[in-house]
Design an enzyme around this catalytic site. Structure first.
Site, PDB file in Angstrom:
ATOM      1  N   GLU A 124      10.628  -0.224 -16.325  1.00 37.83           N
ATOM      2  CA  GLU A 124       9.864  -0.939 -15.298  1.00 37.83           C
ATOM      3  C   GLU A 124      10.722  -1.177 -14.063  1.00 37.83           C
ATOM      4  O   GLU A 124      11.880  -1.561 -14.203  1.00 37.83           O
ATOM      5  CB  GLU A 124       9.426  -2.314 -15.843  1.00 37.83           C
ATOM      6  N   LYS A 126      12.535  -3.092 -11.340  1.00 38.10           N
ATOM      7  CA  LYS A 126      12.948  -4.498 -11.325  1.00 38.10           C
ATOM      8  C   LYS A 126      12.646  -5.053  -9.933  1.00 38.10           C
ATOM      9  O   LYS A 126      13.323  -4.710  -8.961  1.00 38.10           O
ATOM     10  CB  LYS A 126      14.445  -4.622 -11.654  1.00 38.10           C
ATOM     11  N   ASP A 128      12.482  -7.373  -6.820  1.00 41.63           N
ATOM     12  CA  ASP A 128      13.423  -8.349  -6.270  1.00 41.63           C
ATOM     13  C   ASP A 128      12.652  -9.468  -5.576  1.00 41.63           C
ATOM     14  O   ASP A 128      12.486  -9.496  -4.363  1.00 41.63           O
ATOM     15  CB  ASP A 128      14.359  -7.640  -5.279  1.00 41.63           C
ATOM     16  N   TYR A 235       4.733  -9.060 -15.909  1.00 43.39           N
ATOM     17  CA  TYR A 235       5.534  -8.181 -16.778  1.00 43.39           C
ATOM     18  C   TYR A 235       6.025  -8.850 -18.064  1.00 43.39           C
ATOM     19  O   TYR A 235       6.676  -8.217 -18.882  1.00 43.39           O
ATOM     20  CB  TYR A 235       6.722  -7.582 -16.033  1.00 43.39           C
ATOM     21  N   LYS A 323      20.967  -1.579 -12.764  1.00 42.78           N
ATOM     22  CA  LYS A 323      20.956  -1.895 -11.334  1.00 42.78           C
ATOM     23  C   LYS A 323      21.193  -0.658 -10.475  1.00 42.78           C
ATOM     24  O   LYS A 323      21.921   0.246 -10.860  1.00 42.78           O
ATOM     25  CB  LYS A 323      22.057  -2.928 -11.021  1.00 42.78           C
ATOM     26  N   CYS A 417      34.466 -17.474  26.248  1.00 38.82           N
ATOM     27  CA  CYS A 417      33.160 -17.621  25.606  1.00 38.82           C
ATOM     28  C   CYS A 417      32.103 -16.877  26.419  1.00 38.82           C
ATOM     29  O   CYS A 417      31.970 -17.123  27.618  1.00 38.82           O
ATOM     30  CB  CYS A 417      32.811 -19.097  25.499  1.00 38.82           C
ATOM     31  N   CYS A 420      29.525 -19.368  28.162  1.00 39.56           N
ATOM     32  CA  CYS A 420      29.844 -20.292  29.251  1.00 39.56           C
ATOM     33  C   CYS A 420      31.125 -19.954  30.002  1.00 39.56           C
ATOM     34  O   CYS A 420      31.439 -20.597  30.998  1.00 39.56           O
ATOM     35  CB  CYS A 420      29.932 -21.720  28.714  1.00 39.56           C
ATOM     36  N   CYS A 441      35.003 -21.415  21.181  1.00 40.44           N
ATOM     37  CA  CYS A 441      34.825 -21.751  22.586  1.00 40.44           C
ATOM     38  C   CYS A 441      35.277 -23.197  22.799  1.00 40.44           C
ATOM     39  O   CYS A 441      34.921 -24.078  22.024  1.00 40.44           O
ATOM     40  CB  CYS A 441      33.343 -21.603  22.927  1.00 40.44           C
ATOM     41  N   CYS A 447      28.836 -25.645  27.246  1.00 42.15           N
ATOM     42  CA  CYS A 447      28.417 -24.354  26.725  1.00 42.15           C
ATOM     43  C   CYS A 447      26.972 -24.465  26.225  1.00 42.15           C
ATOM     44  O   CYS A 447      26.687 -25.244  25.331  1.00 42.15           O
ATOM     45  CB  CYS A 447      29.350 -23.955  25.580  1.00 42.15           C
TER      46      CYS A 447
HETATM   47  S1  IVH Z   1      11.852  -9.205 -17.920  1.00 39.19           S
HETATM   48  C1  IVH Z   1      13.286 -11.968 -21.155  1.00 39.19           C
HETATM   49  N1  IVH Z   1      10.912  -7.445 -16.228  1.00 39.19           N
HETATM   50  O1  IVH Z   1      14.763  -9.970 -13.141  1.00 39.19           O
HETATM   51  C2  IVH Z   1      13.261 -11.054 -20.013  1.00 39.19           C
HETATM   52  N2  IVH Z   1      12.296  -9.152 -15.378  1.00 39.19           N
HETATM   53  O2  IVH Z   1      17.557 -10.477 -13.999  1.00 39.19           O
HETATM   54  C3  IVH Z   1      12.531 -11.575 -18.862  1.00 39.19           C
HETATM   55  N3  IVH Z   1      12.579  -9.089 -12.944  1.00 39.19           N
HETATM   56  O3  IVH Z   1      14.461 -13.347 -13.999  1.00 39.19           O
HETATM   57  C4  IVH Z   1      12.602 -10.746 -17.644  1.00 39.19           C
HETATM   58  N4  IVH Z   1      11.337  -7.323 -12.581  1.00 39.19           N
HETATM   59  O4  IVH Z   1      12.968 -12.420 -12.138  1.00 39.19           O
HETATM   60  C5  IVH Z   1      11.678  -8.538 -16.390  1.00 39.19           C
HETATM   61  N5  IVH Z   1       9.956  -5.827 -14.857  1.00 39.19           N
HETATM   62  C6  IVH Z   1      10.718  -6.922 -15.007  1.00 39.19           C
HETATM   63  C7  IVH Z   1      11.333  -7.556 -13.911  1.00 39.19           C
HETATM   64  C8  IVH Z   1      12.116  -8.662 -14.152  1.00 39.19           C
HETATM   65  C9  IVH Z   1      12.078  -8.255 -12.012  1.00 39.19           C
HETATM   66  C10 IVH Z   1      13.495 -10.209 -12.648  1.00 39.19           C
HETATM   67  C11 IVH Z   1      13.075 -11.541 -13.215  1.00 39.19           C
HETATM   68  C12 IVH Z   1      14.216 -11.976 -14.088  1.00 39.19           C
HETATM   69  C13 IVH Z   1      15.337 -11.191 -13.526  1.00 39.19           C
HETATM   70  C14 IVH Z   1      16.422 -10.990 -14.555  1.00 39.19           C
END
Ligand code: IVH
Length: 716
Positions: A124, A126, A128, A235, A323, A417, A420, A441, A447
């Protein structure tokens, strides 16, 4: 150099508390009034903790405006707490293919599975953003919470209700109690549109979509959340009275059938090859997704296996986050812009040829400071590698030397600066003898970049203490040209109409902004005209009340670096009048004269001298002195006081009063109270238990009396 709390002297502690009160109040203002926090919650909490620790050590220094008296300043205190029925955990990270292979091997080992036993994972993206837990009872959304520390979050139900991707009522068969978990996020498109609006309105820009989303769900007013378009992907889950499926994949399908958005890129992978192919494919698509992702999450698909695998500390054994490396791109450095901060710090900002880094167009990057530019030898015209890593402001990683244009010159950091024209200097750290990294400055109030903040300081409680004149007034009047320098504050009385007009205009702007933001017509309200004139009247009388001001407050108000309430008092006590002080600062031995004052070191003396060396600062002081009367604090003014002008040292235990009280009393009679005995000491007041100071007094032939004699001397 920040000292630990246990190393602070009392004077330093007082100064530090003053600074913290001012800084925290400013962060509160930015957070609430401007909705643009300048620091992270963690950094803010650290400031508050330091304040509390200093107060715990020096209880008598607790200020009336201490941030510890204020509650409800930050979200941690403004939303009700929610204890998560099942903790919201985090994930372990993998940074390489090997890390992922290790993870898969660990899972197999734990389950006692062979290579040939087929293990399925979901893969999945991840997201942000920020995770949220949504509680449904009988299919109805009843409570929404942030993750918080994993065990306890904040109740943000009302705000989450405004997010369209979060169904208020679920469709189909739903267990009696079910908590759906997932990520709240903002798309790039919405983020940029929001920032374009901010820019047009002259407001500070948001740093990145994630912080903006996090700020939005923690608004006190749900209408503010609604004004920031947010999305949600489901998720995971928390408490569940029954489970509707037995694999991760089927759970996600169920969420979809209930009405949730589930990320369409999620796949099932049956081998390491498929996992890594998914990772590479997702990384390639990363820039065109339209929202931020920072990796891929792999989860063991079968829930019974998840159950068996369980958790290690705060993360599941059955999942890992793979990551992405920090996003980098090459571009050309067009220019280096110097921005002047509130304290006069010159901050170099790289102006870049716009480049897309991980789906976000980057045009600016931080260059930190002068030394950093020299260390990386960054030159205008260079091709540079820019990196955008999560929430940090883009950084310049390095210069691509092969692409350096001929004739590119080393960057010369300005000594003046840009806002000013005043000198910009690097000070020397008193302790280490090293130069500070930042060039500042010296223009202070002259300023424009610093002016507003300095004006705020000028009217603040420990300076001129002009009631009701903080916050947005200063900014408004500065913008409208009514306030340029502190003396202008005292000239406002001559232009009440202009003041009236400026405040009315500001009010109109604010309500127009509000209307635009909320997209509604303002409800007709009673005329504000009367309120405005009352306001002007109050403001002007608060200003008039301060035309006569103590010399210590006056000096503190100037906002000279390193000179706060305590040092201002030391200086004020030393010079018989403000004219004497200003005159001394014009002389060649200004620093030496300041150095004579106990408690004033070289750095401070130099800072005061630097301030008065700038002609515009002198002008500013002169203008101010035409408007106000400065009342001296210096000693020999107290008629008939037998101790006026004397230097007194207290030692041993006092029985009739506290040391602090004795000191205040002596000072009010014109005495100087010193901490140690020298040949300049006139009198030592010794109580029981007096030690080395008594011996010093004898050595220097200083008169020693006991508490009773002292009280008699000063009249009981
Ligand atoms: S599972 C027990 N799935 O990543 C596991 N987390 O570093 C629960 N996150 O706090 C998390 N996409 O905010 C899961 N597809 C995904 C995710 C996901 C983003 C975030 C989430 C979590 C953090 C962990």
């Amino acid at each position: 150099m920040i000292k630990t709390v246990d190393k602070l002297t009392k004077a330093e502690a007082a100064k530090e508390l003053e600074r913290l009160a001012r800084e925290i109040a400013e962060h509160d203002r930015r957070y609430h009034a401007e909705d643009a926090p300048a620091i992270s919650d963690a950094a803010y909490d650290a400031l508050k903790r330091r304040n509390d620790a200093i107060e715990a050590r020096f209880a008598d220094l607790v200020r009336p405006d201490s941030p510890s008296h204020r509650v409800g300043a930050r979200p941690s205190e403004k939303f009700a707490k929610v204890v998560h029925a099942r903790p919201m955990l985090s994930l372990d990270n993998a940074f390489s293919d090997e890390d992922v292979a290790d993870f898969v091997a660990r899972v197999r080992r734990f389950l006692g599975w062979k290579e040939s036993d087929q293990l399925i994972f979901t893969a999945e993206p991840k997201i942000d953003g920020l995770s949220a837990s949504l509680r449904y009872e009988k299919g109805v959304f009843v409570q929404g919470a942030t993750r918080g520390d994993g065990s306890e979050g904040e109740d943000i139900t009302a705000n989450l209700r405004t997010i369209k991707d979060i169904p208020l009522r679920l469709q189909g068969e739903v267990p009696r109690v079910f908590e759906v978990r997932g990520e709240v996020y903002m798309t790039h498109k919405d983020f940029f549109a929001l920032n374009a609006r901010q820019e047009k309105e002259g407001k500070p820009l948001f740093v990145n979509p994630r912080n903006t989303a996090a700020g939005a769900v923690r608004q006190l007013d749900p209408a503010m959340t609604a004004a920031r378009p947010l999305h949600f992907f489901a998720y995971a889950w928390g408490e569940a009275s029954a489970m509707p499926a037995d694999t991760q994949w089927d759970m996600l399908q169920t969420f979809k059938s209930w009405g949730f958005k589930v990320n369409p890129l999620i796949r099932r992978c049956e081998s390491m090859d498929e996992i890594l192919a998914f990772y590479r494919h997702t990384e390639q698509r990363r820039a065109s997704l339209g929202y931020d992702i920072d990796g891929v999450v792999y989860k063991v698909d079968r829930l019974d296996l998840q159950e068996r695998l369980g958790f290690v500390s705060r993360s599941p054994r059955w999942a890992i986050a793979h990551k992405f490396p920090a996003e980098q791109a090459e571009t050309v450095l067009l220019d280096i812009d110097i921005q002047v901060g509130r304290t006069g710090k010159l901050a170099p900002v790289a102006k870049l040829k716009p480049v897309t880094v991980g789906g976000v167009v980057v045009q600016n990057a931080t260059l930190h400071n002068e030394d950093e530019i020299a260390r990386k030898d960054v030159r205008v015209g260079d091709t540079v590698v820019v990196q955008r890593a999560g929430d940090v402001i883009p950084q310049i990683v390095r210069v691509v030397l092969e692409k350096r244009p001929r004739g590119a010159k080393p960057y010369q950091f300005p000594y003046k600066c840009p806002a000013c024209g005043s000198h910009a200097v690097r000070e020397t750290d008193e302790k280490t003898g090293k130069e500070e990294v930042d060039r500042r400055c010296t223009g202070g109030l002259i300023c424009p970049a610093q002016a507003v903040e300095r004006l705020r300081h000028f009217v603040s409680r420990d300076a001129f203490d002009i009631e009701g004149f903080g916050g947005t007034y200063i900014e408004t009047l500065f913008e409208k040209g009514l306030l340029k320098e502190p003396a202008d504050i005292f000239r406002l009385a001559k232009k009440p109409e202009a003041l009236d007009r400026a405040l009315a205009e500001r009010r109109a702007e604010l309500s127009a902004e509000r209307r635009a933001r909320e997209g509604k017509d303002e409800v007709a309200k009673k005329s504000k005209k009367d309120d405005d004139s009352k306001l002007v009247e109050n403001l002007l009388s608060a200003i008039e009340a301060r035309r006569k001001i103590g010399m210590d407050r006056f000096i503190n108000a100037l906002g000279i670096r390193h000179v706060g309430e305590t040092n201002a008092r030391l200086i004020a006590r030393h010079f018989p009048s403000i004219e004497a002080f200003v005159g001394a600062m014009e002389s060649d031995d200004a620093a030496a004269q300041l150095n004579e004052i106990g408690g004033i070191g070289d750095v401070l003396a130099q800072a005061v001298k630097d301030f008065f060396d700038e002609p515009h600062n002198r002008k500013l002081v002169d203008h101010l002195l035409k408007e106000v009367e400065v009342v001296p604090l210096a000693a020999p003014k107290i008629k008939g006081s037998p101790v006026a002008g004397k230097t007194v040292v207290f030692t041993g235990t006092l029985e009739k009063m506290t040391r602090q009280e004795a000191k205040a009393r002596a000072e009010s009679l014109g005495a100087k109270v010193a901490g140690s005995v020298s040949k300049n000491t006139d009198l030592v007041v010794a109580g029981p238990g007096a030690g080395s100071k008594l011996a010093d007094a004898q050595k220097h032939g200083v008169q020693v009396i006991d508490e009773g004699a002292w009280l008699k001397m000063i009249g009981g």
